[in-house]
Design a protein around this motif. Sequence first.
Motif, PDB file in Angstrom:
ATOM      1  N   SER A  42      18.092  -4.821  -2.807  1.00  9.62           N
ATOM      2  CA  SER A  42      18.413  -5.037  -1.391  1.00  9.62           C
ATOM      3  C   SER A  42      19.247  -3.896  -0.809  1.00  9.62           C
ATOM      4  N   GLU A  43      19.885  -3.113  -1.662  1.00  9.30           N
ATOM      5  CA  GLU A  43      20.674  -1.971  -1.176  1.00  9.30           C
ATOM      6  C   GLU A  43      19.790  -0.882  -0.570  1.00  9.30           C
ATOM      7  N   PHE A  44      18.509  -0.853  -0.970  1.00 12.61           N
ATOM      8  CA  PHE A  44      17.598   0.174  -0.483  1.00 12.61           C
ATOM      9  C   PHE A  44      16.848  -0.248   0.779  1.00 12.61           C
ATOM     10  N   SER A  45      17.101  -1.448   1.283  1.00 11.59           N
ATOM     11  CA  SER A  45      16.444  -1.901   2.510  1.00 11.59           C
ATOM     12  C   SER A  45      16.841  -1.005   3.667  1.00 11.59           C
ATOM     13  N   GLN A  46      15.923  -0.819   4.566  1.00  3.08           N
ATOM     14  CA  GLN A  46      16.076   0.015   5.754  1.00  3.08           C
ATOM     15  C   GLN A  46      16.263   1.501   5.399  1.00  3.08           C
ATOM     16  N   VAL A  56      12.025   0.481 -10.836  1.00  2.00           N
ATOM     17  CA  VAL A  56      10.746  -0.141 -11.163  1.00  2.00           C
ATOM     18  C   VAL A  56      10.720  -1.628 -10.831  1.00  2.00           C
ATOM     19  N   SER A  57      11.848  -2.257 -10.794  1.00  2.00           N
ATOM     20  CA  SER A  57      11.879  -3.698 -10.543  1.00  2.00           C
ATOM     21  C   SER A  57      11.899  -4.032  -9.055  1.00  2.00           C
ATOM     22  N   CYS A  58      11.749  -3.018  -8.199  1.00  2.00           N
ATOM     23  CA  CYS A  58      11.799  -3.257  -6.752  1.00  2.00           C
ATOM     24  C   CYS A  58      10.409  -3.237  -6.130  1.00  2.00           C
ATOM     25  N   LEU A  59      10.283  -3.933  -5.012  1.00  2.00           N
ATOM     26  CA  LEU A  59       9.048  -4.028  -4.237  1.00  2.00           C
ATOM     27  C   LEU A  59       9.378  -3.675  -2.799  1.00  2.00           C
ATOM     28  N   TRP A  60       8.591  -2.785  -2.204  1.00  2.00           N
ATOM     29  CA  TRP A  60       8.818  -2.370  -0.818  1.00  2.00           C
ATOM     30  C   TRP A  60       7.822  -3.094   0.074  1.00  2.00           C
ATOM     31  N   CYS A  61       8.321  -3.628   1.172  1.00  3.57           N
ATOM     32  CA  CYS A  61       7.466  -4.318   2.132  1.00  3.57           C
ATOM     33  C   CYS A  61       7.501  -3.548   3.443  1.00  3.57           C
ATOM     34  N   TYR A  62       6.331  -3.084   3.907  1.00  6.05           N
ATOM     35  CA  TYR A  62       6.256  -2.291   5.127  1.00  6.05           C
ATOM     36  C   TYR A  62       6.386  -3.120   6.403  1.00  6.05           C
ATOM     37  N   THR A  63       6.175  -4.422   6.334  1.00  7.83           N
ATOM     38  CA  THR A  63       6.250  -5.227   7.555  1.00  7.83           C
ATOM     39  C   THR A  63       7.647  -5.190   8.166  1.00  7.83           C
ATOM     40  N   ASN A  64       8.663  -5.303   7.333  1.00 10.80           N
ATOM     41  CA  ASN A  64      10.025  -5.283   7.860  1.00 10.80           C
ATOM     42  C   ASN A  64      10.892  -4.225   7.175  1.00 10.80           C
ATOM     43  N   ASN A  65      10.266  -3.260   6.487  1.00 16.35           N
ATOM     44  CA  ASN A  65      10.958  -2.166   5.800  1.00 16.35           C
ATOM     45  C   ASN A  65      12.104  -2.679   4.928  1.00 16.35           C
ATOM     46  N   THR A  66      11.771  -3.602   4.052  1.00 19.22           N
ATOM     47  CA  THR A  66      12.780  -4.161   3.160  1.00 19.22           C
ATOM     48  C   THR A  66      12.409  -3.856   1.711  1.00 19.22           C
ATOM     49  N   CYS A  67      13.429  -3.766   0.912  1.00 22.88           N
ATOM     50  CA  CYS A  67      13.266  -3.559  -0.521  1.00 22.88           C
ATOM     51  C   CYS A  67      13.768  -4.831  -1.195  1.00 22.88           C
ATOM     52  N   VAL A  68      12.896  -5.486  -1.936  1.00 24.54           N
ATOM     53  CA  VAL A  68      13.259  -6.756  -2.569  1.00 24.54           C
ATOM     54  C   VAL A  68      12.960  -6.676  -4.058  1.00 24.54           C
ATOM     55  N   ASP A  69      13.575  -7.564  -4.807  1.00 21.96           N
ATOM     56  CA  ASP A  69      13.284  -7.653  -6.238  1.00 21.96           C
ATOM     57  C   ASP A  69      11.853  -8.140  -6.424  1.00 21.96           C
ATOM     58  N   TYR A  70      11.149  -7.522  -7.374  1.00 18.70           N
ATOM     59  CA  TYR A  70       9.769  -7.923  -7.640  1.00 18.70           C
ATOM     60  C   TYR A  70       9.780  -9.313  -8.262  1.00 18.70           C
TER      61      TYR A  70
END
Length: 184
Positions: A42-46, A56-70
């Motif tokens: 979550s620190e990498f969001s925005q 490697v354990s993170c997932l990026w979502c382009y809809t709201n530019n958020t980084c979440v745990d996979y």
Amino acid sequence: MEVGWLSLPLWLQGLALLWGRASIGLAQLSTPAPPAPVQACSEFSQKSCEECLKNVSCLWCYTNNTCVDYPVRSILPPSSLCSLSNARWGVCWINFEALIIAIAVVAGLILVSIAVCCCYCCYCRRRSRSGPDEEEEQLARKREERRLQSLQRKHEIKLKHDEIRKKYGLLQDSDNPYSRFENE
């Protein structure tokens, strides 16, 4: 730069993803580095997709530019978290839909090739065990019959010719009272 990657075929994108992941893994194996402190995704969001996916354990979502745990409990991220077309994992230039399609195509090709090889091997083994086919045996029988008929016809023709020669005294060993008169 992302637009260029989107114009490539999906299988090529998937292959590049696998190659990129493999080269990253080999680089990590060859250079032992001290373990970095794990940061929460979550620190990498925005920020940016590249920064998020360094972990490697993170997932990026382009809809709201958020980084979440996979979500490791499910294989694919649920649509409530992020839609598959907007979710990125590993690299930023390929989405989950393309990755799934590429993997499915490769797996399908492998399965089809294995099935074709198995069927071909079974067919060849069956052919080698059965020996000559019935068709081949029939052809051999017909060929032999034709050869015998030909020999029989030759024999009959020879008998007719001998009979004609005998009639006109052309045979040397004939018991015909009439023999050919020869002038000397």
